[in-house]
Write an enzyme that holds these catalytic residues in place. Structure first.
Site, PDB file in Angstrom:
ATOM      1  N   HIS A  49     -11.162   5.720  -2.247  1.00 44.71           N
ATOM      2  CA  HIS A  49     -10.194   6.039  -1.193  1.00 44.71           C
ATOM      3  C   HIS A  49      -9.229   7.090  -1.689  1.00 44.71           C
ATOM      4  O   HIS A  49      -8.844   7.092  -2.861  1.00 44.71           O
ATOM      5  CB  HIS A  49      -9.441   4.792  -0.730  1.00 44.71           C
ATOM      6  N   ASN A  92      -6.979   7.003  -7.200  1.00 47.95           N
ATOM      7  CA  ASN A  92      -6.911   6.221  -8.426  1.00 47.95           C
ATOM      8  C   ASN A  92      -8.307   5.761  -8.795  1.00 47.95           C
ATOM      9  O   ASN A  92      -8.995   5.132  -7.982  1.00 47.95           O
ATOM     10  CB  ASN A  92      -6.019   4.986  -8.211  1.00 47.95           C
ATOM     11  N   GLY A 145      -4.788   2.244 -12.081  1.00 52.30           N
ATOM     12  CA  GLY A 145      -4.264   1.228 -11.164  1.00 52.30           C
ATOM     13  C   GLY A 145      -5.126   1.008  -9.937  1.00 52.30           C
ATOM     14  O   GLY A 145      -4.633   0.495  -8.931  1.00 52.30           O
ATOM     15  N   GLN A 146      -6.414   1.367  -9.996  1.00 48.92           N
ATOM     16  CA  GLN A 146      -7.277   1.138  -8.832  1.00 48.92           C
ATOM     17  C   GLN A 146      -7.445  -0.362  -8.613  1.00 48.92           C
ATOM     18  O   GLN A 146      -7.806  -1.097  -9.532  1.00 48.92           O
ATOM     19  CB  GLN A 146      -8.658   1.782  -9.048  1.00 48.92           C
ATOM     20  N   HIS A 200      -5.422   8.345  -1.094  1.00 46.51           N
ATOM     21  CA  HIS A 200      -4.117   8.057  -0.480  1.00 46.51           C
ATOM     22  C   HIS A 200      -3.547   9.389   0.009  1.00 46.51           C
ATOM     23  O   HIS A 200      -3.504  10.363  -0.758  1.00 46.51           O
ATOM     24  CB  HIS A 200      -3.138   7.516  -1.529  1.00 46.51           C
ATOM     25  N   ASP A 246      -1.987   2.354   5.139  1.00 42.28           N
ATOM     26  CA  ASP A 246      -1.981   1.417   4.012  1.00 42.28           C
ATOM     27  C   ASP A 246      -1.119   0.199   4.365  1.00 42.28           C
ATOM     28  O   ASP A 246      -0.064   0.325   4.981  1.00 42.28           O
ATOM     29  CB  ASP A 246      -1.424   2.138   2.770  1.00 42.28           C
TER      30      ASP A 246
END
Ligand code: DGP
Length: 116
Positions: free
Chosen positions: A102, A89, A95-96, A104, A34
């Site tokens: 994806h 998310n 909070g995407q 995390h 990230d």
């Protein structure tokens, strides 16, 4: 043919049009570090096929969704022998910010709960 979105930043990583610090790539997933890490190891695992959300992808390609989780757990074990966290998310409330599914994978520090 796999779905792709010409304007999606993560599809561009899949197509290698923009660079990423990759830690895993196969036919169905790409995993890379990230840009804004929230832990000593913070990796994103994405499907090579474009889908905005987990709920879409479960309908569209359930076998690839399972493969994505398998890759996330493999990376969690690799980078977080003491434990790791997988977060997905979906939608504004979660909070995407990037609308390509994806996971995390966070590891390398003690996590707290509940998440913010
Ligand atoms: P989310 O809030 O769940 O949509 O997280 C999106 C994540 O993607 C965020 O932690 C930052 C990361 N990110 C966004 N753009 C890029 C990029 O171009 N490269 C990399 N490596 N990470 C990115």
């Amino acid at each position: 043919m796999a779905q792709t979105d010409p304007n999606c930043i993560f599809c561009k990583i899949v197509r290698k049009e923009i660079s990423a610090d990759e830690v895993l790539r196969d036919e169905h997933v790409v995993a890379f570090r990230d840009l804004n890490p929230q832990a000593p190891t913070h990796v994103l695992v994405i499907p090579t096929e474009h889908a905005a959300h987990l709920s879409d992808f479960m309908q569209q390609a359930p076998a690839q969704a399972a493969h994505l989780l398998a890759a996330a757990s493999e990376l969690g074990r690799r980078f977080g022998p003491g434990g790791y966290r997988v977060v997905m998310n979906e939608g504004a409330d979660a909070g995407q910010t990037v609308h390509h599914l994806h996971a995390h994978v966070l590891a390398g520090r003690r996590m707290t709960w509940p998440p913010g």
